[in-house]
Design a protein around this motif. Structure first.
Motif, PDB file in Angstrom:
ATOM      1  N   SER A   1      39.336  36.540  31.304  1.00  0.00           N
ATOM      2  CA  SER A   1      38.964  37.956  31.283  1.00  0.00           C
ATOM      3  C   SER A   1      38.641  38.459  32.690  1.00  0.00           C
ATOM      4  O   SER A   1      38.797  39.651  32.975  1.00  0.00           O
ATOM      5  CB  SER A   1      37.755  38.182  30.359  1.00  0.00           C
ATOM      6  OG  SER A   1      36.627  37.462  30.821  1.00  0.00           O
ATOM      7  N   VAL A   2      38.191  37.559  33.573  1.00  0.00           N
ATOM      8  CA  VAL A   2      37.930  37.912  34.971  1.00  0.00           C
ATOM      9  C   VAL A   2      39.229  37.880  35.761  1.00  0.00           C
ATOM     10  O   VAL A   2      39.520  38.779  36.557  1.00  0.00           O
ATOM     11  CB  VAL A   2      36.886  36.953  35.582  1.00  0.00           C
ATOM     12  CG1 VAL A   2      36.658  37.274  37.058  1.00  0.00           C
ATOM     13  CG2 VAL A   2      35.574  37.025  34.811  1.00  0.00           C
ATOM     14  N   LEU A   3      40.041  36.824  35.550  1.00  0.00           N
ATOM     15  CA  LEU A   3      41.316  36.700  36.258  1.00  0.00           C
ATOM     16  C   LEU A   3      42.234  37.883  35.981  1.00  0.00           C
ATOM     17  O   LEU A   3      42.994  38.314  36.850  1.00  0.00           O
ATOM     18  CB  LEU A   3      42.006  35.397  35.861  1.00  0.00           C
ATOM     19  CG  LEU A   3      41.316  34.096  36.289  1.00  0.00           C
ATOM     20  CD1 LEU A   3      42.042  32.898  35.688  1.00  0.00           C
ATOM     21  CD2 LEU A   3      41.263  33.990  37.803  1.00  0.00           C
ATOM     22  N   ASP A   4      42.175  38.406  34.761  1.00  0.00           N
ATOM     23  CA  ASP A   4      43.015  39.553  34.390  1.00  0.00           C
ATOM     24  C   ASP A   4      42.774  40.760  35.288  1.00  0.00           C
ATOM     25  O   ASP A   4      43.666  41.605  35.446  1.00  0.00           O
ATOM     26  CB  ASP A   4      42.754  39.965  32.940  1.00  0.00           C
ATOM     27  CG  ASP A   4      43.466  39.068  31.942  1.00  0.00           C
ATOM     28  OD1 ASP A   4      44.412  38.368  32.350  1.00  0.00           O
ATOM     29  OD2 ASP A   4      43.070  39.064  30.759  1.00  0.00           O
ATOM     30  N   LYS A   5      41.570  40.856  35.860  1.00  0.00           N
ATOM     31  CA  LYS A   5      41.181  42.056  36.608  1.00  0.00           C
ATOM     32  C   LYS A   5      41.266  41.889  38.123  1.00  0.00           C
ATOM     33  O   LYS A   5      40.942  42.828  38.855  1.00  0.00           O
ATOM     34  CB  LYS A   5      39.756  42.458  36.218  1.00  0.00           C
ATOM     35  CG  LYS A   5      39.589  42.772  34.737  1.00  0.00           C
ATOM     36  CD  LYS A   5      38.134  43.001  34.370  1.00  0.00           C
ATOM     37  CE  LYS A   5      37.963  43.218  32.874  1.00  0.00           C
ATOM     38  NZ  LYS A   5      36.534  43.347  32.489  1.00  0.00           N
TER      39      LYS A   5
ATOM     40  N   GLU B   1      51.738  43.350  48.597  1.00  0.00           N
ATOM     41  CA  GLU B   1      50.912  44.469  49.042  1.00  0.00           C
ATOM     42  C   GLU B   1      51.425  45.803  48.503  1.00  0.00           C
ATOM     43  O   GLU B   1      50.666  46.768  48.405  1.00  0.00           O
ATOM     44  CB  GLU B   1      50.877  44.523  50.576  1.00  0.00           C
ATOM     45  CG  GLU B   1      50.286  43.279  51.232  1.00  0.00           C
ATOM     46  CD  GLU B   1      48.792  43.167  51.012  1.00  0.00           C
ATOM     47  OE1 GLU B   1      48.150  44.210  50.780  1.00  0.00           O
ATOM     48  OE2 GLU B   1      48.265  42.030  51.063  1.00  0.00           O
ATOM     49  N   ARG B   2      52.692  45.853  48.136  1.00  0.00           N
ATOM     50  CA  ARG B   2      53.251  47.111  47.629  1.00  0.00           C
ATOM     51  C   ARG B   2      52.534  47.558  46.353  1.00  0.00           C
ATOM     52  O   ARG B   2      52.499  48.739  46.038  1.00  0.00           O
ATOM     53  CB  ARG B   2      54.757  46.975  47.401  1.00  0.00           C
ATOM     54  CG  ARG B   2      55.148  46.169  46.201  1.00  0.00           C
ATOM     55  CD  ARG B   2      56.656  46.213  45.904  1.00  0.00           C
ATOM     56  NE  ARG B   2      57.437  45.313  46.739  1.00  0.00           N
ATOM     57  CZ  ARG B   2      58.367  45.710  47.595  1.00  0.00           C
ATOM     58  NH1 ARG B   2      58.613  47.002  47.740  1.00  0.00           N
ATOM     59  NH2 ARG B   2      59.051  44.831  48.299  1.00  0.00           N
ATOM     60  N   TRP B   3      51.968  46.592  45.605  1.00  0.00           N
ATOM     61  CA  TRP B   3      51.296  46.902  44.346  1.00  0.00           C
ATOM     62  C   TRP B   3      49.834  47.294  44.546  1.00  0.00           C
ATOM     63  O   TRP B   3      49.143  47.610  43.564  1.00  0.00           O
ATOM     64  CB  TRP B   3      51.372  45.695  43.404  1.00  0.00           C
ATOM     65  CG  TRP B   3      52.776  45.342  43.043  1.00  0.00           C
ATOM     66  CD1 TRP B   3      53.565  44.389  43.635  1.00  0.00           C
ATOM     67  CD2 TRP B   3      53.602  45.952  42.048  1.00  0.00           C
ATOM     68  NE1 TRP B   3      54.809  44.357  43.056  1.00  0.00           N
ATOM     69  CE2 TRP B   3      54.860  45.310  42.068  1.00  0.00           C
ATOM     70  CE3 TRP B   3      53.388  46.971  41.099  1.00  0.00           C
ATOM     71  CZ2 TRP B   3      55.899  45.659  41.218  1.00  0.00           C
ATOM     72  CZ3 TRP B   3      54.435  47.312  40.246  1.00  0.00           C
ATOM     73  CH2 TRP B   3      55.662  46.661  40.306  1.00  0.00           C
TER      74      TRP B   3
ATOM     75  N   PRO C   1      42.820  42.159  41.528  1.00  0.00           N
ATOM     76  CA  PRO C   1      43.950  42.983  41.984  1.00  0.00           C
ATOM     77  C   PRO C   1      45.009  42.211  42.763  1.00  0.00           C
ATOM     78  O   PRO C   1      46.214  42.416  42.535  1.00  0.00           O
ATOM     79  CB  PRO C   1      43.286  44.062  42.854  1.00  0.00           C
ATOM     80  CG  PRO C   1      41.945  43.518  43.206  1.00  0.00           C
ATOM     81  CD  PRO C   1      41.537  42.640  42.071  1.00  0.00           C
ATOM     82  N   LEU C   2      44.608  41.331  43.682  1.00  0.00           N
ATOM     83  CA  LEU C   2      45.622  40.617  44.463  1.00  0.00           C
ATOM     84  C   LEU C   2      46.369  39.616  43.600  1.00  0.00           C
ATOM     85  O   LEU C   2      47.593  39.468  43.735  1.00  0.00           O
ATOM     86  CB  LEU C   2      44.974  39.910  45.658  1.00  0.00           C
ATOM     87  CG  LEU C   2      45.958  39.189  46.602  1.00  0.00           C
ATOM     88  CD1 LEU C   2      47.027  40.154  47.119  1.00  0.00           C
ATOM     89  CD2 LEU C   2      45.212  38.526  47.753  1.00  0.00           C
ATOM     90  N   LEU C   3      45.668  38.929  42.712  1.00  0.00           N
ATOM     91  CA  LEU C   3      46.344  37.995  41.804  1.00  0.00           C
ATOM     92  C   LEU C   3      47.369  38.737  40.957  1.00  0.00           C
ATOM     93  O   LEU C   3      48.512  38.281  40.799  1.00  0.00           O
ATOM     94  CB  LEU C   3      45.321  37.295  40.911  1.00  0.00           C
ATOM     95  CG  LEU C   3      45.884  36.332  39.853  1.00  0.00           C
ATOM     96  CD1 LEU C   3      46.700  35.223  40.508  1.00  0.00           C
ATOM     97  CD2 LEU C   3      44.763  35.742  39.006  1.00  0.00           C
TER      98      LEU C   3
END
Length: 546
Positions: A378-382, A460-462, A384-386
């Motif tokens: 639930s933390v990994l889902d959020k 980085e585009r995302w 941003p870089l991952l």
């Protein structure tokens, strides 16, 4: 050699005639406007030409061979060139391209919603050849949208995020990942680095199969490939044989019995027997898996087997490929690797693990690599870089990048460019009912209108702060399909990818290996793809947090 070429040409022409007759018969009761077996623009759709595209400047553009036969595009499939060929045609002709007398390809992302989500576009006959166990249908092979929707509802509930996130399932998934991490350690070379590079493609195949079959059959009936690599090699060799000759049944269904070599028949028989034995063993498992849920829903044993076999075949071809390309890119971009590691470590520091022991208590006696620094899913889902790294990997290395074909409904379909970037609004094309229409992720994901420098790996585009650009990029990103045919195993795949990447980076540094070159990592050009070399070697060095 000449005899082989002649036989192949005869086969291709035969298939073309069979398909032509099938399409003509299927729509013989339609109106004249829709029985024209060609693809004409609004101004020419009443042309008297039948059986091919009218030779008019206003017809759908494409190579001249496409006006005459589907032989040439089928030949590109056999030669492993279709995806790149279609992509090159769009670069040459624009967002709509004729591939055969009854088939077009689109490269306009605005069409995804109408064709795959909201429109009445049934699957083409291509998919019916993926029925298994004596022609037993599964959600992938069912053509009717209504029947597919019914079967999909049954299957989808088994792969929902809430089901995957149940504690017992998460413990089983993380236990498999812990075992895989041990395989990365190898023997130290005196500098803390593994003395031999690890073929992560094979490693991730074993990991994915163990997770997938454990989730489907229950842990006792799972593949256990991580602990039995010799068994894994035997099974994967059979799947590789099927993968190399994948085109026979979809493109030559009526001739398959004559074209199939004995090796392919043996491979299909071997994997079918293995899956059936696992399915029957699963009935004795204490924890219910997908098999139990499918049987309880009313599916017969063969219907359940067909669904499971399809999930296994597609699963082993997809998630391991994504993980391999992702880790390879991290190994050659050390600054990106370190940024991602720090994001994960920071999330671990701020997360309360007091009520969650998913990672610290194994469900088996297997030795555990430290998982304490891996945040909960639930933390990994959020992170941003991952998410950006995963999205960029799925964009550039989509494991199933080929065309997903549909049939234009009897009322026809009018294609009009969605914006000036894709052509003049007046340059519309009417596609009559029965036309095969498709969009391939390979091209959408490399659209320079949407993705700047599309061939470069740039997570980085995302992360840009531009909602409109992000909206357009997300609209064009379809690695798991779209709409009713969205991949059922998407949630399980993303869960495995996120936790595996977090586990690797909190235990190891990744370095490129001289055993893997850029040429080795070139993608094969098939319906489902992988590195052309069929391996991906990476060096690992133990990481210890301060």
């Amino acid at each position: 050699m000449l005899v082989s070429v002649a036989v192949l040409l005869v086969v291709l022409v035969s298939v073309t005639l069979l398909r032509y007759c099938s399409i003509q018969g299927r729509h013989q009761n339609a109106t004249d406007e829709h029985t024209v077996a060609g693809l004409n623009s609004p101004r020419t759709r009443n042309s008297s030409a039948r059986g091919r595209l009218a030779a008019s400047p206003r017809t759908v553009p494409g190579p001249w061979l496409a006006q005459l036969s589907s032989c040439w595009i089928v030949l590109q499939c056999i030669r492993d060139r279709r995806n790149r060929t279609v992509h090159a045609l769009h670069a040459l002709y624009g967002p709509i391209v004729r591939l055969a007398p009854h088939e077009v390809s689109l490269a306009d992302p605005a069409c995804v919603r109408q064709i795959y989500i909201t429109g009445d576009f049934d699957k083409s006959d291509f998919y019916s050849n993926f029925s298994l166990f004596g022609g037993t249908e599964n959600a992938f092979s069912i053509l009717s949208a209504d029947l597919h929707s019914t079967r999909r509802r049954i299957v989808q509930s088994s792969y929902s995020k809430s089901t995957i996130n149940r504690r017992a399932n998460m413990i089983a998934i993380c236990d498999c990942i812990s075992q895989a991490m041990l395989k990365c350690a190898g023997e130290p070379d005196g500098r803390g680095r593994s003395s031999a590079p690890v073929n992560v493609l094979d490693l991730f195949k074993n990991l994915t199969m163990d997770i997938l079959t454990g989730f489907q059959f229950g842990e006792p009936a799972s593949s256990h490939f991580l602990s039995q690599p010799e068994k894994a090699k035997v099974i994967f060799d059979q799947y590789h044989t099927q993968d190399d000759l994948w085109w026979i049944h979809p493109y030559f269904p009526t001739l398959a019995r004559f074209l199939c070599p004995e090796s392919l028949s043996r491979a299909i028989s071997a994997t079918s027997s293995w899956l059936l034995s696992s399915l029957r063993l699963s009935s004795s498992c204490a924890l219910p898996g997908v098999v139990r849920q499918l049987r309880d829903s009313g599916l017969s044993e063969l219907e359940t087997a067909s669904e499971i076999a399809n999930h296994v075949f597609l699963g082993y071809q997809t998630t391991p490929v994504v993980l391999s390309y992702l880790c390879w890119q991290l190994s050659i971009h050390d600054s990106l690797q370190e940024k991602l590691r720090q994001e994960i470590l920071q999330a671990a520091k701020s997360h309360d693990y007091s009520s969650q022991d998913y990672y610290s208590k194994p469900s088996s006696d297997a030795p555990k690599v430290a998982m304490a620094l891996v945040p909960h899913i639930s933390v990994l889902d959020k992170l941003p870089l991952l998410s950006a790294v995963i999205d960029e990997t799925l964009r550039l290395y989509t494991p199933m990048p080929a065309s997903e074909s549909r049939l234009v409904p009897a009322s026809g379909y009018l294609y009009t460019p969605s914006s000036s970037s894709y052509g003049d609004k007046s340059s519309s094309y009417f596609l009559p009912g029965g036309t095969v229409i498709s969009i391939q992720p390979w091209t959408l994901h490399r659209d320079p209108i949407v993705f700047s420098d599309p061939e470069s790996f740039n997570p980085e585009r995302w992360l840009i702060n531009d909602p409109e650009v992000l909206r357009l990029m997300n609209r064009s990103l379809i690695p798991f399909g779209a709409g009713a045919t969205l991949c059922s195993g998407m949630n399980l795949a993303l869960t495995e990818i996120r936790i595996t990447v977090a586990a690797i980076l909190t235990n190891y540094y990744l370095f490129p290996s001289n055993k893997t070159t850029l040429k080795d990592m070139e993608m094969t050009d098939r319906y489902s793809t992988r590195p052309r070399s069929n391996f991906c070697y990476i060096n690992f060095e133990k990481f210890s947090p301060n």
